[in-house]
Design a protein around this motif. Sequence first.
Motif, PDB file in Angstrom:
ATOM      1  N   VAL A 233       1.156  54.538  36.993  1.00 49.47           N
ATOM      2  CA  VAL A 233       2.205  54.889  37.965  1.00 49.47           C
ATOM      3  C   VAL A 233       1.980  54.164  39.286  1.00 49.47           C
ATOM      4  CG1 VAL A 233       3.186  56.779  39.318  1.00 49.47           C
ATOM      5  CG2 VAL A 233       2.693  57.113  36.896  1.00 49.47           C
ATOM      6  N   ARG A 236       3.031  50.687  39.204  1.00 51.35           N
ATOM      7  CA  ARG A 236       4.492  50.526  39.293  1.00 51.35           C
ATOM      8  C   ARG A 236       4.926  50.273  40.728  1.00 51.35           C
ATOM      9  NH1 ARG A 236       8.950  49.665  40.153  1.00 51.35           N
ATOM     10  NH2 ARG A 236      10.879  50.648  39.401  1.00 51.35           N
ATOM     11  N   TYR A 237       4.277  50.916  41.695  1.00 52.24           N
ATOM     12  CA  TYR A 237       4.707  50.825  43.087  1.00 52.24           C
ATOM     13  C   TYR A 237       3.756  50.014  43.967  1.00 52.24           C
ATOM     14  CZ  TYR A 237       7.739  54.604  41.523  1.00 52.24           C
ATOM     15  OH  TYR A 237       8.667  55.353  40.829  1.00 52.24           O
ATOM     16  N   ALA A 239       1.321  47.476  42.826  1.00 49.43           N
ATOM     17  CA  ALA A 239       0.613  46.608  41.882  1.00 49.43           C
ATOM     18  C   ALA A 239      -0.418  45.732  42.575  1.00 49.43           C
ATOM     19  CB  ALA A 239       1.615  45.746  41.116  1.00 49.43           C
ATOM     20  N   LYS A 330       3.184  42.618  38.603  1.00 51.23           N
ATOM     21  CA  LYS A 330       4.210  43.339  39.367  1.00 51.23           C
ATOM     22  C   LYS A 330       5.524  43.376  38.595  1.00 51.23           C
ATOM     23  CE  LYS A 330       2.594  42.472  44.106  1.00 51.23           C
ATOM     24  NZ  LYS A 330       2.890  41.788  45.389  1.00 51.23           N
ATOM     25  N   SER A 333       5.215  45.706  35.811  1.00 47.46           N
ATOM     26  CA  SER A 333       5.293  47.087  36.292  1.00 47.46           C
ATOM     27  C   SER A 333       6.742  47.525  36.431  1.00 47.46           C
ATOM     28  CB  SER A 333       4.576  47.216  37.633  1.00 47.46           C
ATOM     29  OG  SER A 333       3.212  46.888  37.515  1.00 47.46           O
ATOM     30  N   ARG A 334       7.595  46.617  36.931  1.00 41.59           N
ATOM     31  CA  ARG A 334       9.013  46.952  37.040  1.00 41.59           C
ATOM     32  C   ARG A 334       9.632  47.152  35.649  1.00 41.59           C
ATOM     33  NH1 ARG A 334       8.780  43.670  41.798  1.00 41.59           N
ATOM     34  NH2 ARG A 334       8.952  41.720  40.613  1.00 41.59           N
ATOM     35  N   GLY A 337       8.530  50.400  34.320  1.00 43.98           N
ATOM     36  CA  GLY A 337       9.232  51.454  35.051  1.00 43.98           C
ATOM     37  C   GLY A 337      10.625  51.712  34.509  1.00 43.98           C
ATOM     38  N   HIS A 338      11.299  50.659  34.033  1.00 42.34           N
ATOM     39  CA  HIS A 338      12.634  50.822  33.452  1.00 42.34           C
ATOM     40  C   HIS A 338      12.572  51.258  31.989  1.00 42.34           C
ATOM     41  CE1 HIS A 338      13.931  48.333  36.960  1.00 42.34           C
ATOM     42  NE2 HIS A 338      15.000  49.110  36.861  1.00 42.34           N
ATOM     43  N   MET A 340      10.126  53.533  30.520  1.00 37.48           N
ATOM     44  CA  MET A 340       8.988  54.455  30.616  1.00 37.48           C
ATOM     45  C   MET A 340       8.564  55.002  29.258  1.00 37.48           C
ATOM     46  SD  MET A 340       7.729  54.679  33.626  1.00 37.48           S
ATOM     47  CE  MET A 340       6.803  56.208  33.566  1.00 37.48           C
ATOM     48  N   TYR A 639       1.137  47.293  28.758  1.00 33.71           N
ATOM     49  CA  TYR A 639       1.222  46.305  29.840  1.00 33.71           C
ATOM     50  C   TYR A 639       0.968  44.900  29.305  1.00 33.71           C
ATOM     51  CZ  TYR A 639       2.029  48.317  34.422  1.00 33.71           C
ATOM     52  OH  TYR A 639       2.622  48.843  35.528  1.00 33.71           O
TER      53      TYR A 639
END
Length: 652
Positions: A233, A236-237, A239, A330, A333-334, A337-338, A340, A639
């Motif tokens: 998590v 995600r924000y 990185a 990064k 991570s995005r 995030g989309h 999940m 990942y």
Amino acid sequence: HYNCLQSNHLSLSLSAPVVARGCTDVFCCILFILAILGYFAVGILGDPRKVIYPTDSRGQFCGQAGTPWSKKKPLLFYFNILKCASPLTLLEFQCPTTQLCVESCPTKHMTLLKAYLNKGEQEYYKQFCKEGILRDGLCPSMLMSSKPFTRRCLPALSTMKGGVVVVGNETIFDNGEGEKVNATDFLDASKKSNVVVEARQVAMRIFEDYTVSWYWILIGLVIAMVVSLIFIVLLRYLAGIMIWVMIVMVILVIGYGIFHCAMEYRSLKGEPGSDVTIRDLGLQTDFSVYLQIRQTWLAFMIILSIVEVVVILLLIFLRKRVLIAIALIKEASRAVGHVMSSLFYPLLTFALLALVIAYWAITAVFLSTSNEQVYKVFNTTECNYSRDTCNPETFNTTNITARCPDAECLFAFYGGETYYHKYLILFQFYNVFLFFWCANFVTALGQVTLAGAFASYYWAFKKPDDIPANPICSSLGRALRYHTGSLAFGSLILSLVQVIRVLLEYLDQKLKGTDVIISCFCLKCCFWCLEKFIKFLNRNAYIMVAIYGKSFCTSARDAFFLLMRNIIRVAVLDKVTDFLLFLGKLLIVGIVGICSFFFFSGRIKAVEQTAPSLNYYWVPILTVVVGSYLIAHGFFSVYAMCVDTLFLCFCK
């Protein structure tokens, strides 16, 4: 503006995961289904009781309902356990003496001659005789105090001060045949009557440790899962920050490990026995003994120091590439995030792999127990028929008993002479091969599913509106409906190489000490490299299958040439990203491992009374460490697959 928009949509339609696709590698799909059906048929023959319960001289299970010897007689008694010291025991895994299912083990020393003379002891002696008849040949010549161990009656051995071996406080026994037997002879016979006694003792202690610490182990694994989720998590924000924090933390954790080993090494200086080398100590069942010698901590300190230096040097020389890899993480991570739901897909992979492993183990047990009872001629005097195969039902009508009066037809082992039993090793080989094939198929299915989901994110023109509602389910459905054959094809190639590696390992063990060992070692190295290359190529081929829906060979070719055109990026950028993700796993394992070490070893005073009492405190620690790595690997594999998919899409 309109023309530009149309051009972008055209580019999207050419590059996005293809919706209109057909079945690929149908022949391999059919072959895989037939192999699975054959796999189900292979393990249906057999009786697992043959490896669980002891078997008497008639081939009957002791302590099992539905046999002549019901649950009232669960223990196996040896007429003359001294014969278990024979080398034949290790060859045929059966003592060359009469064995009988009994209700309880004898509790006192007595000879058959004394039982004849003392009527009060005859009923007690009869329970250890065949057919309950007190007669020479049907009864053991001697009874001795015994205790049940692994469902077998073994002499109640103990050691007095000075290392004297005794049985019931006695050191010398009358064997009922006018000879004196030393208690030490029974010790050797007891060990060989059960070649895995020592291993089972260790296994029982380990099992006891698990029974008292299992809930703490679960708590440790839950903590590892929570830490992994928090880490994902935060990636995600944050990185960039998280990667640098992770790098610093890994260096600090390894540094603390070096410091702790150095302190332990220093504290043992001058302690009695601490200067003994590991080589002199040999193999010990109590592994905590190794932590009492200085050489162990010195070895740990050297290994951790080498790891620390390698990590620091890699970070120094790859510092510029690290910055680019952070940018790629990064973007990954995005994507995560989309999508999940991708974080929970490894749970399905773990469940399927557990199912494959469980079925392989069950099939191996059933195959090993599908043999028939084999009877051999056992005798004490010279006999030409010794160790010949016999039939207990017709044995007394043959001329063997006339030529060898003391010969008996006793159960020897499980085997057989039918075509099925002759080629049983091929079924075991088939079991191993299908295990590799199914395990690789499950892994391939996970890779294609994740690749399809992340490719949907990459090629979405407007994020997140153009991303499918359930990208994981959509990708999984496409993989199973259209590409089962391609997954089976790729996993089949990898399985063939892995089976060859297993055979080479087997040959390596058999040919130790010969000149052929060098050639075998070279072959092992070659096939190890080949396996790594095939895994790398398969992984990228599956990404192309997920995107374009082509056959495995076409996808593998396209992926290979695409990677070759971007070889520098592949060799540096992609591998640096894998290295950073590996550091993340290492950090999570290090944090959870250090905490579990201090807890289970009782080093934390606040929870010293809470920690369970253990035989080997390394058992729960090692379990937590391995489990934490698997959990962290499960999350970070998402990942890694995301990075590889985005990287290949970028190259395309």
